[in-house]
Design a protein around this motif. Structure first.
Motif, short mmCIF file in Angstrom:
data_model
loop_
_atom_site.label_atom_id
_atom_site.label_comp_id
_atom_site.label_asym_id
_atom_site.label_seq_id
_atom_site.Cartn_x
_atom_site.Cartn_y
_atom_site.Cartn_z
N GLU A 5 3.19 -13.19 4.00
CA GLU A 5 4.60 -13.56 4.11
C GLU A 5 5.53 -12.45 3.65
O GLU A 5 6.75 -12.59 3.73
CB GLU A 5 4.86 -14.84 3.31
N HIS A 6 4.99 -11.36 3.15
CA HIS A 6 5.81 -10.24 2.69
C HIS A 6 6.64 -9.72 3.87
O HIS A 6 6.13 -9.61 4.99
CB HIS A 6 4.91 -9.14 2.13
N PRO A 7 7.92 -9.40 3.66
CA PRO A 7 8.75 -8.90 4.76
C PRO A 7 8.14 -7.68 5.48
O PRO A 7 8.28 -7.56 6.71
CB PRO A 7 10.07 -8.53 4.08
N ALA A 8 7.47 -6.80 4.75
CA ALA A 8 6.84 -5.63 5.40
C ALA A 8 5.69 -6.05 6.30
O ALA A 8 5.48 -5.47 7.37
CB ALA A 8 6.36 -4.63 4.35
N THR A 10 5.48 -9.03 7.80
CA THR A 10 6.11 -9.71 8.93
C THR A 10 6.64 -8.70 9.94
O THR A 10 6.42 -8.84 11.15
CB THR A 10 7.26 -10.62 8.42
N ALA A 11 7.32 -7.67 9.46
CA ALA A 11 7.85 -6.63 10.35
C ALA A 11 6.72 -5.88 11.06
O ALA A 11 6.84 -5.54 12.24
CB ALA A 11 8.72 -5.66 9.56
N LYS A 14 5.27 -7.99 13.87
CA LYS A 14 6.20 -7.95 15.01
C LYS A 14 6.02 -6.63 15.79
O LYS A 14 5.96 -6.64 17.02
CB LYS A 14 7.63 -8.08 14.49
N GLU A 44 3.16 -2.18 -3.03
CA GLU A 44 4.50 -1.98 -3.58
C GLU A 44 4.57 -0.71 -4.42
O GLU A 44 5.62 -0.40 -4.99
CB GLU A 44 4.90 -3.20 -4.44
N GLY A 78 5.15 -0.55 1.34
CA GLY A 78 6.41 -1.30 1.32
C GLY A 78 7.55 -0.58 0.64
O GLY A 78 8.71 -0.77 1.01
N TYR A 135 7.54 0.53 8.73
CA TYR A 135 7.23 1.03 7.38
C TYR A 135 6.19 2.12 7.49
O TYR A 135 5.44 2.17 8.48
CB TYR A 135 6.65 -0.11 6.50
#
Length: 181
Positions: A5-8, A10-11, A14, A44, A78, A135
């Motif tokens: 679920e980490h935004p990185a 998820t991106a 995609k 991180e 990230g 990223y």
């Protein structure tokens, strides 16, 4: 380190689905992705020691599993190495780590970065986008899997040329449209 679920993450999913698989930039990616054999890990860490530790952890986790469980790993940085030159320097250290661990010829590392730039190309050249990701990413690949995929193709060098042709036809506006929801 592995948080789907980490935004990185998820991106990156995609990007994989819309660019790498969607545009067929890597014809070998679709099957392992659909078979849940692609592992996304987010680090991180912001310093080289922390990033190398994260890399060791992911390398060990990959080699400890069968290819049917995990064929490849994308280590997403990230918060680290936003500067492309620093990322390239770190990528060289990462390759050295594979050698130090005795895994040269077992694993290889492909690199992706938001500002990826091939040597002798302008910064905004569309061909750079074949290796641009949301990223910085170190992609750990099994040499055996790469060899099998390449051996199954008539002309593996054609991938590079086809990608450039595809991106040139798409253009920067088309690339940008990929990210619209």
């Amino acid at each position: 380190m592995s948080n789907p679920e980490h935004p990185a993450a998820t991106a990156t999913r995609k990007w994989l689905e819309r660019a790498v698989i969607g545009l067929n930039l890597c014809p070998f990616a679709r099957a392992p992705y659909r078979q849940s054999q692609v592992h996304l890990a987010v680090s991180e860490a912001t310093d080289e020691e922390g990033l190398l530790n994260a890399l060791v952890t992911e390398i060990e986790a990959l080699v400890a599993r069968s290819p049917q469980q995990r064929d490849t790993t994308l280590l997403i940085l990230g918060n680290g190495l936003a500067d492309f030159a620093a990322f390239n320097d770190f990528a060289a250290a990462a390759e050295g780590l594979l050698d130090a661990l005795g895994l040269e010829g077992v694993l290889q590392i492909a690199t992706f970065h938001p500002d990826y730039r091939f040597a002798d190309t302008p910064q905004d050249a569309i061909e750079n986008y074949t290796n641009r990701a949301p990223y910085p990413i170190l992609h750990l690949l099994r040499e055996d899997s790469v060899s099998r995929a390449v051996d199954a193709m008539q002309d593996p060098d054609e991938i590079y040329h086809a990608n450039i042709d595809r991106l040139r036809a798409l253009g920067k506006p088309g690339w940008d449209a990929l990210w619209e929801d």
